[in-house]
Design a protein around this motif. Structure first.
Motif, PDB file in Angstrom:
ATOM      1  N   THR A 132       0.811  -1.220   0.000  1.00  0.00           N
ATOM      2  CA  THR A 132       0.000   0.000   0.000  1.00  0.00           C
ATOM      3  C   THR A 132       0.842   1.267   0.000  1.00  0.00           C
ATOM      4  OG1 THR A 132      -0.070  -0.112   2.416  1.00  0.00           O
ATOM      5  CG2 THR A 132      -1.910  -1.085   1.220  1.00  0.00           C
ATOM      6  N   GLY A 133       2.161   1.150   0.150  1.00  0.00           N
ATOM      7  CA  GLY A 133       3.008   2.344   0.211  1.00  0.00           C
ATOM      8  C   GLY A 133       3.028   2.931   1.609  1.00  0.00           C
ATOM      9  N   ASP A 134       3.299   4.229   1.700  1.00  0.00           N
ATOM     10  CA  ASP A 134       3.396   4.891   2.999  1.00  0.00           C
ATOM     11  C   ASP A 134       2.007   5.213   3.541  1.00  0.00           C
ATOM     12  OD1 ASP A 134       6.321   5.149   3.166  1.00  0.00           O
ATOM     13  OD2 ASP A 134       6.067   6.431   1.411  1.00  0.00           O
ATOM     14  N   MET A 135       1.920   5.212   4.891  1.00  0.00           N
ATOM     15  CA  MET A 135       0.620   5.502   5.509  1.00  0.00           C
ATOM     16  C   MET A 135       0.826   6.310   6.790  1.00  0.00           C
ATOM     17  SD  MET A 135      -0.041   3.605   8.528  1.00  0.00           S
ATOM     18  CE  MET A 135       0.980   2.483   9.476  1.00  0.00           C
ATOM     19  N   VAL A 136      -0.250   6.962   7.236  1.00  0.00           N
ATOM     20  CA  VAL A 136      -0.254   7.663   8.517  1.00  0.00           C
ATOM     21  C   VAL A 136      -1.442   7.178   9.332  1.00  0.00           C
ATOM     22  CG1 VAL A 136       0.908   9.749   7.726  1.00  0.00           C
ATOM     23  CG2 VAL A 136      -1.565   9.599   7.533  1.00  0.00           C
ATOM     24  N   ILE A 137      -1.251   7.100  10.648  1.00  0.00           N
ATOM     25  CA  ILE A 137      -2.333   6.677  11.542  1.00  0.00           C
ATOM     26  C   ILE A 137      -3.316   7.824  11.705  1.00  0.00           C
ATOM     27  CG2 ILE A 137      -2.918   5.951  13.877  1.00  0.00           C
ATOM     28  CD1 ILE A 137      -1.453   3.770  12.478  1.00  0.00           C
ATOM     29  N   GLU A 138      -4.571   7.571  11.405  1.00  0.00           N
ATOM     30  CA  GLU A 138      -5.600   8.596  11.596  1.00  0.00           C
ATOM     31  C   GLU A 138      -6.213   8.486  12.990  1.00  0.00           C
ATOM     32  OE1 GLU A 138     -10.049   9.407   9.939  1.00  0.00           O
ATOM     33  OE2 GLU A 138      -8.516   8.970   8.436  1.00  0.00           O
ATOM     34  N   ASN A 139      -6.431   7.244  13.448  1.00  0.00           N
ATOM     35  CA  ASN A 139      -7.043   7.047  14.764  1.00  0.00           C
ATOM     36  C   ASN A 139      -6.667   5.673  15.296  1.00  0.00           C
ATOM     37  OD1 ASN A 139      -9.656   5.855  16.319  1.00  0.00           O
ATOM     38  ND2 ASN A 139      -9.357   8.023  16.779  1.00  0.00           N
ATOM     39  N   ILE A 140      -6.366   5.606  16.597  1.00  0.00           N
ATOM     40  CA  ILE A 140      -6.114   4.318  17.245  1.00  0.00           C
ATOM     41  C   ILE A 140      -6.925   4.265  18.532  1.00  0.00           C
ATOM     42  CG2 ILE A 140      -3.987   5.258  18.259  1.00  0.00           C
ATOM     43  CD1 ILE A 140      -2.895   2.383  18.317  1.00  0.00           C
ATOM     44  N   SER A 141      -7.767   3.239  18.655  1.00  0.00           N
ATOM     45  CA  SER A 141      -8.622   3.078  19.838  1.00  0.00           C
ATOM     46  C   SER A 141      -8.252   1.777  20.540  1.00  0.00           C
ATOM     47  CB  SER A 141     -10.105   3.049  19.432  1.00  0.00           C
ATOM     48  OG  SER A 141     -10.455   4.245  18.764  1.00  0.00           O
ATOM     49  N   ILE A 142      -7.744   1.884  21.766  1.00  0.00           N
ATOM     50  CA  ILE A 142      -7.411   0.707  22.566  1.00  0.00           C
ATOM     51  C   ILE A 142      -8.592   0.424  23.492  1.00  0.00           C
ATOM     52  CG2 ILE A 142      -5.811  -0.244  24.285  1.00  0.00           C
ATOM     53  CD1 ILE A 142      -3.629   1.520  23.053  1.00  0.00           C
ATOM     54  N   PHE A 143      -9.278  -0.697  23.223  1.00  0.00           N
ATOM     55  CA  PHE A 143     -10.502  -1.010  23.978  1.00  0.00           C
ATOM     56  C   PHE A 143     -10.194  -1.480  25.397  1.00  0.00           C
ATOM     57  CE2 PHE A 143     -11.804  -1.805  19.479  1.00  0.00           C
ATOM     58  CZ  PHE A 143     -12.644  -0.707  19.377  1.00  0.00           C
ATOM     59  N   PHE A 144      -9.178  -2.299  25.542  1.00  0.00           N
ATOM     60  CA  PHE A 144      -8.755  -2.686  26.888  1.00  0.00           C
ATOM     61  C   PHE A 144      -7.334  -3.218  26.835  1.00  0.00           C
ATOM     62  CE2 PHE A 144      -9.997  -6.814  25.330  1.00  0.00           C
ATOM     63  CZ  PHE A 144      -9.169  -7.710  25.992  1.00  0.00           C
ATOM     64  N   MET A 145      -6.687  -3.230  28.003  1.00  0.00           N
ATOM     65  CA  MET A 145      -5.308  -3.692  28.094  1.00  0.00           C
ATOM     66  C   MET A 145      -5.066  -4.203  29.511  1.00  0.00           C
ATOM     67  SD  MET A 145      -1.845  -1.444  27.686  1.00  0.00           S
ATOM     68  CE  MET A 145      -0.323  -2.049  28.428  1.00  0.00           C
ATOM     69  N   ARG A 146      -4.717  -5.487  29.615  1.00  0.00           N
ATOM     70  CA  ARG A 146      -4.443  -6.070  30.925  1.00  0.00           C
ATOM     71  C   ARG A 146      -2.941  -5.983  31.234  1.00  0.00           C
ATOM     72  NH1 ARG A 146      -8.138 -11.552  30.360  1.00  0.00           N
ATOM     73  NH2 ARG A 146     -10.174 -10.495  30.370  1.00  0.00           N
ATOM     74  N   PRO A 147      -2.569  -6.011  32.542  1.00  0.00           N
ATOM     75  CA  PRO A 147      -1.140  -5.960  32.895  1.00  0.00           C
ATOM     76  C   PRO A 147      -0.377  -7.157  32.319  1.00  0.00           C
ATOM     77  CG  PRO A 147      -2.516  -5.517  34.812  1.00  0.00           C
ATOM     78  CD  PRO A 147      -3.443  -5.975  33.735  1.00  0.00           C
TER      79      PRO A 147
END
Length: 434
Positions: free
Chosen positions: A373-388
């Motif tokens: 796809t070539g070069d890209m930029v992140i438009e949005n990142i949503s982290i729903f949950f993260m455990r230790p």
């Protein structure tokens, strides 16, 4: 005619290297207010040809080029070690090639001490004298002073003699850290590295006619031009869409798009790329602090710059470099594996939130690269949950492309540790196409 601010900048730039500068002296010399002189000195400092050093003052220094950014000046060493200059102030602008720790016999020490090096030594006067005669500057540790003879030698050779209160090991570690940081900065590409200067491009004046646009279009085969006023300050952009159906005798200022999106030379290439993608524009004018045009940057320039930065050797290793090295792709499972190292944890010993987000970003980047796809930029990142996740844990990161278009992609990323789901994120990206 140049403004008072520009006159002061030109005056400072033409001063000899090593000249001491003060607000009052410049205000008196050029007959301007102290405030005007102060603002100009600050801008000169930002531009890199003036440096303010504690207990020394403001001096004219040699402006460092981008390709020499990995080299430190003796003035920067003074700031790094919180030192005091005992002599040789005129040489503070010079760069050092290496530093030598003087923890050996005098004869052996001199074999390693050469021109443009920095000898880190205690209160050993003979070593200090011989180092100056060899063309090296001196950094005296332990807070010691030196003799008047050494100070006179330093002034005559224009080589700084610096004293600081830290011990030799601490000083060496601090300088090594500074060199390491400079190497990381060297890899960051800014707009200043790739933009097309105003001398090599074409601009239109606000009083020009649409007829002039047609002439330039035939000569250069370009359809977009920045528009400037009589002071060369950017005031608009004109494209082929703006002149459709307009009379040849219409002034450019009547049909141009006002308040264009601009970028400064110090802006990072990544920032410029994101702005272009987000705003959907093909080129941006490059301006200084006063909106005076310096050149233009196009989407093609950005793409070439991004490709060039990806080919650079990773000398100064950042956390992102560490993440890239420890991320491995499993062809069979179509997933990525890694291990949580101590540098990736927070104060509680668990995987930090920022590193987790970096893992997700890098996995998305590598996944889309496999799709060509070539070069890209992140438009949005949503982290729903993260455990230790503790140190030493092995992670299995599974990306899934939910949707992909010509200009965007949406991915779901799931992170497992010991087959247990420990994190989940959704990422939206945009592509930088030619």
């Amino acid at each position: 005619m140049a403004t008072k601010h520009e006159q002061i900048l030109n005056y400072i730039e033409n001063l000899p290297i090593g000249t001491k500068i003060s607000v009052r002296a410049i205000a008196k010399e050029l007959i301007v207010s102290d405030g005007t002189a102060y603002r100009a000195i600050k801008e000169a400092e930002n531009a890199g040809f003036v440096s303010t050093i504690e207990r020394v003052g403001t001096i004219r220094i040699e402006q460092k080029k981008r390709d020499n950014i990995e080299k430190l000046t003796f003035a920067e060493i003074v700031n790094i070690v919180d030192g005091q200059v005992l002599g040789g102030r005129a040489g503070l602008h010079k760069t050092l090639n290496k530093f030598v720790i003087g923890a050996m016999k005098l004869e052996a020490m001199m074999r390693y001490t050469e021109k443009s090096s920095l000898l880190i030594v205690g209160n050993r006067v003979k070593a200090q004298e011989q180092a100056l005669e060899a063309g090296a500057a001196i950094l005296i540790t332990g807070g010691f002073d030196t003799t008047d003879h050494v100070k006179e030698l330093a002034n005559s050779y224009e080589l700084p003699v610096i004293s600081c209160s830290y011990d030799t090991f601490t000083v060496a570690a601090m300088i090594n850290r500074a060199i390491y940081d400079q190497l990381i900065k060297k890899e960051i590409v800014n707009v200043d590295d790739i933009y097309t200067p105003i001398e090599e491009t074409t601009v239109l004046k606000d009083k020009d006619l649409v007829e002039k646009w047609h002439q330039l279009n035939q000569e250069t085969n370009h359809s977009r031009y920045p528009v400037v006023n009589m002071q060369n300050k950017i005031i608009g952009i004109i494209t082929s869409k703006d002149i459709i159906g307009k009379s040849m005798s219409t002034r450019i200022e009547k049909v141009m798009a006002s308040d264009p999106i601009v970028v400064k030379p110090t802006t990072s290439l990544a920032n410029a790329a994101h702005t272009m993608v987000w705003q959907g524009i093909e080129f941006m004018p490059v301006v200084d602090e006063h909106y005076t045009i310096k050149g233009v940057i196009t989407r093609q320039d950005v793409i070439k710059g991004l490709q060039s930065s990806q080919r650079q050797p990773q000398i100064g290793e950042t956390l992102d470099d560490l993440i890239q090295k420890q991320l491995f792709f499993d062809e069979k499972k179509q997933s990525f594996t890694t291990e949580v190292s101590p540098q990736m944890t927070n104060q509680l010993g668990a995987l930090s939130y920022g590193v987790f987000a970096s893992f997700v970003t890098e996995v998305v980047n590598q996944t889309l690269q496999k799709e060509n796809t070539g070069d890209m930029v992140i438009e949005n990142i949503s982290i729903f949950f993260m455990r230790p996740v503790q140190i030493g844990s092995k992670l299995n990161i599974i990306p899934e492309v939910l949707e992909m278009g010509r200009k965007f992609a949406k991915l779901d990323v799931q992170v497992y540790s010991d087959e247990e789901l420990v994190g989940k994120a959704m990422v939206m990206t945009q592509f930088i196409n030619r």
